[in-house]
Structure formats: structure tokens, C-alpha cells
Write a protein that holds these residues in place. Structure first.
Motif, mmCIF file in Angstrom:
data_model
loop_
_atom_site.group_PDB
_atom_site.id
_atom_site.type_symbol
_atom_site.label_atom_id
_atom_site.label_comp_id
_atom_site.label_asym_id
_atom_site.label_seq_id
_atom_site.Cartn_x
_atom_site.Cartn_y
_atom_site.Cartn_z
ATOM 1 N N GLU A 23 0.819 -1.212 0.000
ATOM 2 C CA GLU A 23 0.000 0.000 0.000
ATOM 3 C C GLU A 23 0.853 1.263 0.000
ATOM 4 O O GLU A 23 0.500 2.256 -0.621
ATOM 5 C CB GLU A 23 -0.929 0.022 1.219
ATOM 6 C CG GLU A 23 -2.212 -0.764 1.040
ATOM 7 C CD GLU A 23 -3.206 -0.456 2.136
ATOM 8 O OE1 GLU A 23 -3.045 0.596 2.811
ATOM 9 O OE2 GLU A 23 -4.128 -1.252 2.328
ATOM 10 N N LYS A 24 1.961 1.246 0.733
ATOM 11 C CA LYS A 24 2.733 2.468 0.951
ATOM 12 C C LYS A 24 4.224 2.187 0.806
ATOM 13 O O LYS A 24 4.691 1.109 1.168
ATOM 14 C CB LYS A 24 2.445 3.034 2.343
ATOM 15 C CG LYS A 24 0.956 3.237 2.628
ATOM 16 C CD LYS A 24 0.711 3.523 4.085
ATOM 17 C CE LYS A 24 -0.778 3.580 4.386
ATOM 18 N NZ LYS A 24 -1.399 2.248 4.402
ATOM 19 N N THR A 104 2.348 5.898 8.462
ATOM 20 C CA THR A 104 3.056 6.637 7.415
ATOM 21 C C THR A 104 2.489 8.026 7.169
ATOM 22 O O THR A 104 3.192 8.887 6.627
ATOM 23 C CB THR A 104 3.011 5.848 6.092
ATOM 24 O OG1 THR A 104 1.647 5.626 5.727
ATOM 25 C CG2 THR A 104 3.703 4.510 6.245
ATOM 26 N N ASP A 105 1.232 8.275 7.549
ATOM 27 C CA ASP A 105 0.636 9.587 7.296
ATOM 28 C C ASP A 105 1.337 10.700 8.087
ATOM 29 O O ASP A 105 1.274 11.863 7.708
ATOM 30 C CB ASP A 105 -0.850 9.561 7.629
ATOM 31 C CG ASP A 105 -1.624 8.633 6.722
ATOM 32 O OD1 ASP A 105 -2.216 9.109 5.743
ATOM 33 O OD2 ASP A 105 -1.606 7.418 6.968
ATOM 34 N N SER A 149 6.397 8.367 1.406
ATOM 35 C CA SER A 149 5.597 8.071 2.590
ATOM 36 C C SER A 149 4.295 7.381 2.227
ATOM 37 O O SER A 149 3.865 6.449 2.895
ATOM 38 C CB SER A 149 5.292 9.352 3.377
ATOM 39 O OG SER A 149 6.475 9.957 3.833
ATOM 40 N N LYS A 150 3.649 7.872 1.131
ATOM 41 C CA LYS A 150 2.334 7.309 0.831
ATOM 42 C C LYS A 150 2.007 7.266 -0.654
ATOM 43 O O LYS A 150 0.848 7.061 -1.025
ATOM 44 C CB LYS A 150 1.253 8.086 1.583
ATOM 45 C CG LYS A 150 0.015 7.235 1.868
ATOM 46 C CD LYS A 150 -0.927 7.917 2.831
ATOM 47 C CE LYS A 150 -2.156 7.038 3.040
ATOM 48 N NZ LYS A 150 -3.115 7.635 3.967
ATOM 49 N N TRP A 210 2.046 -2.060 -6.200
ATOM 50 C CA TRP A 210 2.176 -0.747 -5.563
ATOM 51 C C TRP A 210 1.752 0.374 -6.517
ATOM 52 O O TRP A 210 0.887 1.177 -6.178
ATOM 53 C CB TRP A 210 3.628 -0.513 -5.113
ATOM 54 C CG TRP A 210 3.852 0.925 -4.750
ATOM 55 C CD1 TRP A 210 3.370 1.574 -3.639
ATOM 56 C CD2 TRP A 210 4.568 1.911 -5.513
ATOM 57 N NE1 TRP A 210 3.744 2.896 -3.670
ATOM 58 C CE2 TRP A 210 4.483 3.131 -4.809
ATOM 59 C CE3 TRP A 210 5.269 1.888 -6.718
ATOM 60 C CZ2 TRP A 210 5.075 4.310 -5.262
ATOM 61 C CZ3 TRP A 210 5.866 3.054 -7.170
ATOM 62 C CH2 TRP A 210 5.765 4.246 -6.454
#
Length: 528
Positions: A23-24, A104-105, A149-150, A210
Motif C-alpha cells: 500500500e505504501k 506513514t501519514d 511516505s504514501k 504498488w
């Protein structure tokens, strides 16, 4: 993911309980590994890793203060305007909640704030005909951190914002502005290339998962069924009306109060364009959550800070007294809940409403350090109240920040053990480990049915068992299987008997472990 990296030394692919988790990108996880190792043995690995969020938030607050000082044209960080803007940002409901999370946010917000500072500086420097590469460096660095990060969402928003800033701000329609943005792209380029290229070289399917599924597919919707998290079309507006308070109403008042007339000034143009593009993309996306609006908090607070000193005197006064009363009453209730929760469970019926989230049979332990911390936080708030009256039009912003800080501080000193017990899988899996240890063989493995992405790594963390998800064929060679209800039902093919069942106190989700029955021995053949 952090635990996996610490245990295995494999840093390229974020891995969650043995399964790639794409996801990240892994910047936050890498940073956490560094902090976990740097603080050990003074802190255990888990607490050392938690310092990552502290690190990123300190950088975030520093750059918010720099942005406030820049837009207000102040030299002093301790000016009321600068501190007031910082209080608006730090006191936003969504920021208070998620700044304490280990995810990660937090790094995404940090990158977004650095990028906002860099882009504002580029535009302001163009206005005074004094371009500086340092501003471009910060813009590129912030965008790169956000990407690692995202993913691509925030870099796309900033690319569009830089484009429209070049159109709206007259001084930015120049080759100098293009050179600054071009230099920022060069600074950000390593973040966009190094890890993705290494990932693609390692595994093209993981790279596509990803890049294509989690970035492109979540927007257009073709991967939502696979990855989950859809968009009910009201997420953005629900977040703006609660999650982003008090920035949203102040920003709206600022624009309606004449701020729109200065749309060609960087201080207004860049936050407005950023907000508009961010909201438009999230509203059009097939996937949206309130969490995705965290980068929106800063531009809303920048816009909102411009109206504070132009508000009628009664509004800051009413805001101040509302904050005192509301957060004061909530904090008194928290103290009352604590006093009841440390007593015998027979008196916990007074807390029945909290039973939706917290097990009422739990007795909160008396922790002298936590109790002292809550007392200090409460007294500090009381001592601040007379000083807040001297802050003029900013008194409402400071009172809100002080109140929400006190409320959060008291809740997460006094009642933290109770919340931790309600959320933790430690005692569940330790009970499983106790029951399983005598029957577990060295060659054994454990299959799983519908074991969640949160529950699976906790199984590995507390028991050392790495689950093996069962596919649609329902076949496995493992002697054990764990099923998470109500999401999973049934067992794999074979003869199974229930071995253990457990759950968190008061939780509807349960875990059942089954053991495969050994086939009966074949009858011997009699011979003469």
C-alpha cells in the motif's frame, strides 16, 4: 512492517506477517528501524520505533512556524500571529488525533508541510526578484518525502498547485520560476526513482501492485474490490466539518470576508489552489477516507489565520469561553471515569455507555507517574487561562489549543491502560501460546482463514507463528488452522477438531484454532 525489517534485515519490500504489503512506500518504516536501533537498549525496540512519529511531528511544527513567520512577515517565532497560526494547526481535531499515531501519514504530513514552505518561498522570492535555490530544495525535498511516505497522490496535488500558482501569481510567469520548479524536480527525483526501480528489479508484480493497484487503481476504482476502502461521496465533506475543525470555518470566513480578492498573492493563491485540487481529486476518487485529508489541514489553517484579527470581538470571546467550558467539562468527566474505573467492577455500571468500546470488567491500574502527569497537565491549563485573556483576537485559537491538548493529555495518561487493554491482542495470543506450546511440533505450521492485516502480525509478534493464508481451494498441509470470525467460516479440507477459542474482552471478533486429526492407522493384515 517495522518488526519484520528488524527481525529479518529485509528492507526493500514492506512485509506484514510474511505477506508483501504494498500500500505504501517504506520511508516511515526505514526511519522507525533507525530509531529503534538508535535508542536500544535505553528504550525497547517498540518504544524506540515510536519516536519516529515524534521526530516527524517536531519537523512538521518547525516548518509550520517558518511558514507562519514568512506569511506574516515576522522575524520572531514567538510573535502572537506566528504562535496563533501554529496553535490553529496543532489544535485541529484530526491533527491532535493522528499526530500520535505510528503510521506513514505522519511522515506524509511532514513532507507536505515542507513542500508548502518551499513553494510559498519560491513564489514570494519571485515577487521580490530574489530567487533562491534553497526554496526549491525544500519544495523538492518535501514532495519526495511525501511520495516515499504514501505514494503519488500528494506529489500530483503539488505538481498541479505549482502549475496554477505559475498562472495566478503574475511574478511567477517567468523563466526564473520554471528554473526553481525544475530544480525542485531534480531534488525530488531520487525519491521517485531509487526505491521503485529497485522494487521493479526485485519483483515486477510487486511493483505493479504498488504503482498500478494502490496508486492508479484506487483512484479509478478497478482495484477497490481487491484492496477495499471505497468512497461514499460524503467522506470529504464530513472530514471538513469535523476532522479539520477549526480550520474549515475560519478558511471559509477568510475567503468570504474578502480573501478571494487577493487570489493572485502567494499566501492566498497557493493554499486555495491546493485545497481545491485536493478536494476535487478525493471527491472524484473511487477510494477516499477522512485520513486522506490530513495534508489539507495546513492550507486551511493558513487561510483561516488571515481572518482571526478581523473577527468581531465577540467571536474570539465566545470561542474562548466555549473552549474553556467544553474541554473543561470533558476533562472533569475523564477524571470521574478514571476514579470509577480504578475501583471495584461492581461500580462500573456507571460507565455502561463506554462498554461499546471498553471492557467494563477491567480495573484501571493506579500508575503514580501517569497520575502525576495528568495533574500537571490539568494545572497547567488552569494556569494558562488568565494568560489567554491577554492574547487579543487570538484568545479563541489559544484557548481551543490549550483545551484540546489538556483533554487529550488527561485521557491518554489516566485511561491509556484501559484503552490499551481493549485494543491489544497480547493477552489473547499469550493465552493461545500457553495452550499451544505442549502440542506444537517443531515442523508444524498454521494456516489461516480471513485473518486480518492487523491480527496476523500480532500473532507473529506474540507467538512467533507466521500464518499461511488458505486460498479458495481450501487446501493446506498445515496441522493447525486459525479462523477469524465473523469474517471467516469453516475449515480447510480434512478432519479438524476445535483446539482453542479466544477473543478480546467484549469484542465481537473471535479467533478459533483447529487441529487436524491424524488419519487412523491402517488395520494390520493377519497371516497364517
Amino acid at each position: 512492517m517495522i518488526h519484520h525489517m528488524l527481525v529479518t534485515g529485509e528492507y526493500l519490500v514492506p512485509t506484514n506477517a510474511g505477506q508483501p504489503f504494498m500500500e505504501k512506500p517504506p520511508l516511515y518504516y526505514w526511519t522507525a528501524v533507525v530509531f529503534a536501533k538508535a535508542f536500544y537498549p535505553w528504550l525497547n525496540y517498540a518504544d524506540g520505533a515510536r519516536m519516529t512519529s515524534v521526530f516527524y511531528m517536531l519537523i512538521t511544527f518547525y516548518f509550520v512556524a517558518r511558514i507562519a513567520r514568512t506569511v506574516w512577515r515576522e522575524d520572531n517565532y514567538f510573535n502572537l500571529r506566528v504562535l496563533g497560526t501554529l496553535a490553529l494547526f496543532a489544535g485541529t481535531a484530526g491533527m491532535v488525533k493522528h499526530a500520535h499515531d505510528m503510521f506513514t501519514d505522519v511522515a506524509l504530513v511532514c513532507g507536505g508541510v515542507i513542500a508548502m514552505y518551499g513553494l510559498l518561498q519560491i513564489a514570494l522570492n519571485e515577487q521580490i526578484k530574489a530567487p533562491r535555490l534553497s526554496a526549491a530544495f525544500w519544495f523538492g525535498l518535501g514532495v519526495g518525502i511525501a511520495e516515499m511516505s504514501k505514494g503519488l497522490f500528494l506529489p500530483i496535488v503539488y505538481a498541479a498547485t505549482a502549475f496554477w500558482a505559475g498562472i495566478l501569481v503574475r511574478e511567477c510567469r517567468s523563466w526564473s520560476y520554471l528554473r526553481m520548479v525544475g530544480f525542485a524536480v531534480l531534488v525530488a527525483l531520487p525519491f521517485f526513482l531509487i526505491w521503485p526501480v529497485l522494487l521493479a528489479h526485485h519483483s515486477v508484480p510487486l511493483f505493479m501492485e504498488w504503482f498500478w493497484d494502490n496508486n492508479i487503481g484506487r483512484f479509478f476504482g478497478f482495484s477497490v474490490r481487491k484492496l477495499g476502502s471505497d468512497n461514499d461521496s460524503t467522506v470529504v465533506f464530513r472530514a471538513l466539518s469535523g476532522f479539520a475543525m477549526p480550520g474549515t470555518p475560519l478558511a471559509v470566513l477568510a475567503l468570504l470576508g474578502g480573501g478571494w480578492r487577493h487570489i493572485r498573492q502567494p499566501r492566498i493563491a497557493i493554499p486555495v489552489v491546493f485545497c481545491a485540487i485536493c478536494i476535487a481529486i478525493l471527491q472524484a476518487s473511487a477510494t477516499a477516507r477522512q485520513l486522506y485529508l490530513l495534508p489539507l489541514i495546513l492550507p486551511l489553517c493558513l487561510l483561516g489565520s488571515g481572518i482571526v484579527e478581523r473577527l468581531p470581538s465577540w467571536i474570539p470571546l465566545a470561542w474562548d469561553w466555549f473552549s474553556r467550558l467544553f474541554f473543561g467539562v470533558v476533562t472533569v468527566l475523564l477524571w470521574a471515569i478514571y476514579v470509577i474505573s480504578i475501583g471495584s467492577p461492581e461500580y462500573h455500571y456507571h460507565l455502561t455507555y463506554l462498554g461499546k468500546w471498553l471492557p467494563l470488567a477491567y480495573i484501571t491500574p493506579m500508575q503514580p507517574a501517569a497520575l502525576a502527569g495528568a495533574v500537571v497537565v490539568t494545572l497547567a491549563w488552569l494556569l494558562c487561562l488568565p494568560k489567554i485573556k491577554q492574547c487579543g483576537k487570538w484568545r479563541g485559537a489559544f484557548s481551543w489549543f490549550a483545551g484540546i491538548t489538556m483533554m487529550w493529555g488527561v485521557a491518554f495518561t489516566l485511561i491509556l491502560p484501559w484503552g490499551d487493554y481493549a485494543k491489544s491482542y497480547e493477552y489473547v495470543y499469550e493465552d493461545l501460546q500457553t495452550e499451544l506450546a505442549p502440542a506444537w511440533r517443531k515442523s508444524d505450521c498454521m494456516a489461516s482463514i480471513s485473518l486480518g492485516e492487523t491480527e496476523a502480525p500480532m500473532l507473529f509478534y506474540y507467538t512467533g507463528i507466521l500464518h499461511q493464508p488458505v486460498d479458495k481451494t481450501r487446501e493446506t498441509d498445515c496441522r493447525w488452522v486459525i479462523v477469524q470470525h465473523p469474517f471467516g467460516t469453516g475449515t480447510p479440507e480434512g478432519d479438524w477438531t476445535q483446539f482453542w477459542k479466544g477473543s478480546r474482552d467484549g469484542d465481537e471478533q473471535t479467533f478459533t484454532v483447529y487441529q487436524r486429526q491424524a488419519p487412523a492407522a491402517a488395520p494390520s493384515v493377519a497371516t497364517n
